[in-house]
Design a protein around this motif. Structure first.
Motif, PDB file in Angstrom:
ATOM      1  N   GLY A 109      28.706  68.148  55.969  1.00 35.31           N
ATOM      2  CA  GLY A 109      28.336  68.314  54.245  1.00 35.31           C
ATOM      3  C   GLY A 109      29.611  68.898  53.643  1.00 35.31           C
ATOM      4  N   LYS A 110      29.632  68.888  52.305  1.00 31.73           N
ATOM      5  CA  LYS A 110      30.504  69.447  51.420  1.00 31.73           C
ATOM      6  C   LYS A 110      30.633  71.026  51.268  1.00 31.73           C
ATOM      7  CE  LYS A 110      31.129  65.448  48.406  1.00 31.73           C
ATOM      8  NZ  LYS A 110      30.838  64.806  46.974  1.00 31.73           N
ATOM      9  N   THR A 111      29.286  71.420  51.413  1.00 30.35           N
ATOM     10  CA  THR A 111      29.207  72.781  50.976  1.00 30.35           C
ATOM     11  C   THR A 111      29.817  73.567  52.181  1.00 30.35           C
ATOM     12  OG1 THR A 111      27.163  72.516  49.579  1.00 30.35           O
ATOM     13  CG2 THR A 111      27.702  75.012  50.796  1.00 30.35           C
ATOM     14  N   ASN A 112      29.516  73.165  53.346  1.00 27.39           N
ATOM     15  CA  ASN A 112      29.809  73.832  54.647  1.00 27.39           C
ATOM     16  C   ASN A 112      31.566  73.664  54.739  1.00 27.39           C
ATOM     17  OD1 ASN A 112      27.410  75.432  55.637  1.00 27.39           O
ATOM     18  ND2 ASN A 112      26.839  72.962  56.003  1.00 27.39           N
ATOM     19  N   PHE A 113      31.948  72.404  54.491  1.00 28.20           N
ATOM     20  CA  PHE A 113      33.237  72.047  54.413  1.00 28.20           C
ATOM     21  C   PHE A 113      34.135  72.957  53.499  1.00 28.20           C
ATOM     22  CE2 PHE A 113      36.977  69.744  52.467  1.00 28.20           C
ATOM     23  CZ  PHE A 113      37.576  69.723  53.769  1.00 28.20           C
ATOM     24  N   ASN A 114      33.659  73.193  52.492  1.00 29.97           N
ATOM     25  CA  ASN A 114      34.286  74.090  51.519  1.00 29.97           C
ATOM     26  C   ASN A 114      34.411  75.548  51.792  1.00 29.97           C
ATOM     27  OD1 ASN A 114      34.839  72.088  49.575  1.00 29.97           O
ATOM     28  ND2 ASN A 114      33.073  72.289  48.540  1.00 29.97           N
ATOM     29  N   ARG A 115      33.367  76.054  52.446  1.00 24.79           N
ATOM     30  CA  ARG A 115      33.407  77.241  53.128  1.00 24.79           C
ATOM     31  C   ARG A 115      34.042  77.445  54.377  1.00 24.79           C
ATOM     32  NH1 ARG A 115      29.810  80.787  51.421  1.00 24.79           N
ATOM     33  NH2 ARG A 115      29.911  82.222  53.125  1.00 24.79           N
ATOM     34  N   VAL A 133      30.242  83.796  58.952  1.00 22.49           N
ATOM     35  CA  VAL A 133      30.772  83.478  57.922  1.00 22.49           C
ATOM     36  C   VAL A 133      29.865  82.775  57.066  1.00 22.49           C
ATOM     37  CG1 VAL A 133      33.254  84.037  58.193  1.00 22.49           C
ATOM     38  CG2 VAL A 133      32.515  81.630  58.685  1.00 22.49           C
ATOM     39  N   ASN A 134      28.796  82.466  57.367  1.00 22.31           N
ATOM     40  CA  ASN A 134      27.876  81.741  56.835  1.00 22.31           C
ATOM     41  C   ASN A 134      27.967  80.107  56.589  1.00 22.31           C
ATOM     42  OD1 ASN A 134      25.098  81.377  55.642  1.00 22.31           O
ATOM     43  ND2 ASN A 134      26.125  81.769  53.267  1.00 22.31           N
ATOM     44  N   ILE A 135      28.569  79.736  57.607  1.00 22.17           N
ATOM     45  CA  ILE A 135      29.016  78.174  57.806  1.00 22.17           C
ATOM     46  C   ILE A 135      27.742  77.423  58.676  1.00 22.17           C
ATOM     47  CG2 ILE A 135      30.523  76.496  58.520  1.00 22.17           C
ATOM     48  CD1 ILE A 135      32.809  78.249  57.887  1.00 22.17           C
ATOM     49  N   LYS A 141      29.028  57.145  53.360  1.00 25.81           N
ATOM     50  CA  LYS A 141      29.517  58.132  52.328  1.00 25.81           C
ATOM     51  C   LYS A 141      30.791  58.771  52.499  1.00 25.81           C
ATOM     52  CE  LYS A 141      24.886  60.046  52.564  1.00 25.81           C
ATOM     53  NZ  LYS A 141      24.027  61.211  52.673  1.00 25.81           N
ATOM     54  N   SER A 142      31.898  58.122  52.013  1.00 23.35           N
ATOM     55  CA  SER A 142      33.304  58.335  52.360  1.00 23.35           C
ATOM     56  C   SER A 142      33.558  59.808  52.036  1.00 23.35           C
ATOM     57  CB  SER A 142      34.209  57.280  52.071  1.00 23.35           C
ATOM     58  OG  SER A 142      34.220  57.182  50.481  1.00 23.35           O
ATOM     59  N   ASP A 143      32.952  60.403  51.165  1.00 22.60           N
ATOM     60  CA  ASP A 143      33.161  61.813  50.757  1.00 22.60           C
ATOM     61  C   ASP A 143      32.478  62.614  51.566  1.00 22.60           C
ATOM     62  OD1 ASP A 143      30.794  61.169  49.692  1.00 22.60           O
ATOM     63  OD2 ASP A 143      31.318  62.081  47.700  1.00 22.60           O
ATOM     64  N   TYR A 144      31.808  62.376  52.536  1.00 20.60           N
ATOM     65  CA  TYR A 144      30.693  63.279  53.330  1.00 20.60           C
ATOM     66  C   TYR A 144      31.552  63.847  54.390  1.00 20.60           C
ATOM     67  CZ  TYR A 144      26.478  65.421  55.490  1.00 20.60           C
ATOM     68  OH  TYR A 144      25.779  66.255  55.952  1.00 20.60           O
ATOM     69  N   PRO A 145      32.196  65.131  54.702  1.00 24.14           N
ATOM     70  CA  PRO A 145      33.002  65.575  55.530  1.00 24.14           C
ATOM     71  C   PRO A 145      32.367  65.845  56.786  1.00 24.14           C
ATOM     72  CG  PRO A 145      32.996  67.287  53.897  1.00 24.14           C
ATOM     73  CD  PRO A 145      32.108  66.036  53.335  1.00 24.14           C
TER      74      PRO A 145
END
Length: 169
Positions: free
Chosen positions: A145-151, A118-120, A92-96
């Protein structure tokens, strides 16, 4: 190591700004290091809770840093910029995944505390590593994952061009 040169030049400037001493940047076969040999710099760092001597298995983030959220976030950014990495899973090349490994379980647990503040969400694990000197237990921490990466990007971010380039690509 070639990708880290820009960041280490930045660190060199920061050390000069803080301590009025120019550290040496040394290139090794397996990486790059920044060395500074000044007693007063060492003593200054010790006043902030950093320890001398062998500490690979026992190093922790100083309490003075852990108690100050802004300082803890800055510390964590610098730690991951120098000793961590970011990868994108191939299937999943977009899964950080942001990760760091250490011989110290205490350091990994301290990092986890900052991230939780900081809720990561993060995952701690242990593994065995074979080296020319024997087999050793290492501790790791992944931010998946994207959510944690964005945080991460919103609260902490990166300064190292190596990581920023990888994200851009």
């Amino acid at each position: 190591k070639t990708e880290d040169v820009k960041y280490f030049n930045y660190l060199e400037e920061m050390f000069y700004y803080l301590f009025k001493v120019k550290p040496k940047i040394r290139s090794r076969e397996d990486g790059i290091s920044l060395t500074i040999n000044r007693k007063r710099v060492l003593e200054e760092l010790e006043t902030h809770g950093l320890k001398r001597g062998k500490k690979a298995k026992s190093i922790r983030i100083p309490r003075s840093i852990l108690r100050n959220k802004g300082l803890a976030i800055s510390f964590l950014r610098g730690l991951i910029d120098t000793d961590g990495c970011i990868t994108f899973k191939k299937e999943k090349s977009d899964y950080p995944v942001i990760e760091i490994r250490s011989a110290s379980k205490y350091l990994i647990h301290d990092i986890s505390k900052i991230l939780k503040s900081v809720n990561i969400k993060n995952c701690i694990y242990t593994s065995m590593r074979d080296t020319p000197f024997g087999r050793f237990r290492t501790y790791g921490l992944d931010i998946n994952g994207k959510t944690n990466f964005n945080r991460w990007m919103n609260f902490i971010g990166f300064k190292n061009p190596k990581h920023l380039t990888k994200i851009a690509v």
